[in-house]
Scaffold this motif. Structure first.
Motif, PDB file in Angstrom:
ATOM      1  N   GLY A 144      -1.989   7.819  -4.399  1.00 18.14           N
ATOM      2  CA  GLY A 144      -2.545   6.598  -3.845  1.00 18.14           C
ATOM      3  C   GLY A 144      -2.184   5.065  -4.645  1.00 18.14           C
ATOM      4  N   ARG A 145      -2.285   5.178  -6.466  1.00 18.23           N
ATOM      5  CA  ARG A 145      -1.761   4.145  -6.987  1.00 18.23           C
ATOM      6  C   ARG A 145      -0.088   3.733  -6.523  1.00 18.23           C
ATOM      7  NH1 ARG A 145      -1.558   7.084 -11.652  1.00 18.23           N
ATOM      8  NH2 ARG A 145      -3.664   6.707 -11.802  1.00 18.23           N
ATOM      9  N   CYS A 146       0.688   4.318  -5.564  1.00 14.77           N
ATOM     10  CA  CYS A 146       1.532   3.143  -4.979  1.00 14.77           C
ATOM     11  C   CYS A 146       1.513   2.915  -3.862  1.00 14.77           C
ATOM     12  CB  CYS A 146       2.485   4.351  -5.066  1.00 14.77           C
ATOM     13  SG  CYS A 146       3.325   5.071  -6.778  1.00 14.77           S
ATOM     14  N   GLN A 196       0.206   0.407  -1.273  1.00 16.25           N
ATOM     15  CA  GLN A 196       0.492  -1.140  -1.616  1.00 16.25           C
ATOM     16  C   GLN A 196      -0.186  -1.733   0.470  1.00 16.25           C
ATOM     17  OE1 GLN A 196       4.007  -2.368  -2.791  1.00 16.25           O
ATOM     18  NE2 GLN A 196       3.006  -2.116  -4.945  1.00 16.25           N
ATOM     19  N   ASP A 218      -3.758  -8.914  -3.710  1.00 21.79           N
ATOM     20  CA  ASP A 218      -4.738  -7.898  -3.670  1.00 21.79           C
ATOM     21  C   ASP A 218      -4.026  -6.948  -3.076  1.00 21.79           C
ATOM     22  OD1 ASP A 218      -5.704  -5.622  -4.470  1.00 21.79           O
ATOM     23  OD2 ASP A 218      -7.942  -6.147  -4.932  1.00 21.79           O
ATOM     24  N   ASP A 219      -2.538  -6.491  -2.646  1.00 20.16           N
ATOM     25  CA  ASP A 219      -2.081  -5.541  -1.558  1.00 20.16           C
ATOM     26  C   ASP A 219      -2.647  -4.162  -2.011  1.00 20.16           C
ATOM     27  OD1 ASP A 219      -1.175  -4.642  -5.036  1.00 20.16           O
ATOM     28  OD2 ASP A 219       1.035  -5.046  -4.309  1.00 20.16           O
ATOM     29  N   ARG A 220      -3.633  -3.850  -2.385  1.00 19.63           N
ATOM     30  CA  ARG A 220      -4.419  -3.033  -2.816  1.00 19.63           C
ATOM     31  C   ARG A 220      -5.143  -2.754  -1.400  1.00 19.63           C
ATOM     32  NH1 ARG A 220      -5.943   0.305  -8.258  1.00 19.63           N
ATOM     33  NH2 ARG A 220      -5.979   2.607  -6.340  1.00 19.63           N
TER      34      ARG A 220
END
Length: 203
Positions: free
Chosen positions: A21-23, A25, A157-159
């Motif tokens: 999930g952290r990756c 984008q 903010d790419d998330r």
């Protein structure tokens, strides 16, 4: 092959999901705007707002206990605002009216009357936040005031898939989050800080 204990297997799976999930984008699906574009778009929306009327239920904790009431809100171009607070039995508890010059507040419950300039401090007697009468329409209409500033910057903010606009002024700084929706910019969050980083207003 030795079997992995269930607790370890679940832990590995959890870490994998979190790392995955952290990756993730989100890329901009449109050409990157400038900070000036976003400031102008926000100011343009604020100018388009003409009047607003709404009603909401609230619960407010006081020294005397929990107070439940209905708040009727009205705002109009010309820095005119009115807030009526009524009890669940439709009994008036407080009324605040203001324009660009004068302010008046009738506190029926405390049997008090206030009158004076329509300053943010006076409006805060009922609203509990310091805003100008002119900003009342802007906030109630779903937009945000824009502070006077000498520096502006923008980042993606790419998330969250949102634009983050940062403004810096002589007395305050502001962070505004906007999301593109068709041909408009939707306000997702706006926070004004003092120079020590304390939150003064959050929308």
């Amino acid at each position: 092959m030795k079997q992995m204990p269930m607790t370890i297997a679940l832990g590995v799976l959890s870490m994998t999901l979190l790392m995955g999930g952290r990756c993730m984008q989100v890329n901009r699906p449109y050409a990157a705007p400038t900070a000036e574009d976003l400031v102008n778009a926000t100011l343009h929306r604020n100018r388009q707002l003409r009047a607003f009327r709404a009603e909401a239920r609230m619960s407010h904790k006081t020294d005397q206990g929990l107070v439940k009431a209905t708040v009727r809100m009205m705002a109009e171009v010309g820095k005119k605002v009115r807030f009526d607070v009524v009890s669940p039995f439709d009994t008036p508890l407080a009324t605040l009216v203001a324009d660009g010059k004068d302010f008046a507040l009738i506190d029926t419950k405390q049997n008090r009357y206030f009158h004076g300039p329509a300053s943010p401090c006076n409006l805060a007697r009922l609203l509990r936040i310091q805003i100008s009468a002119g900003d009342g329409l802007t906030i109630l209409g779903g937009s945000t005031p824009v502070i006077e500033h000498h520096k502006r910057s923008i980042s993606w903010d790419d998330r969250a898939g949102q634009e983050l606009l940062k403004l810096e002024g002589a007395r305050f700084r502001q962070e505004i989050r906007l999301k593109r929706s068709k041909d408009t910019w939707e306000l997702r969050r706006s926070v004004v800080y003092d120079l020590k980083g304390r939150e003064l207003l959050k929308i």
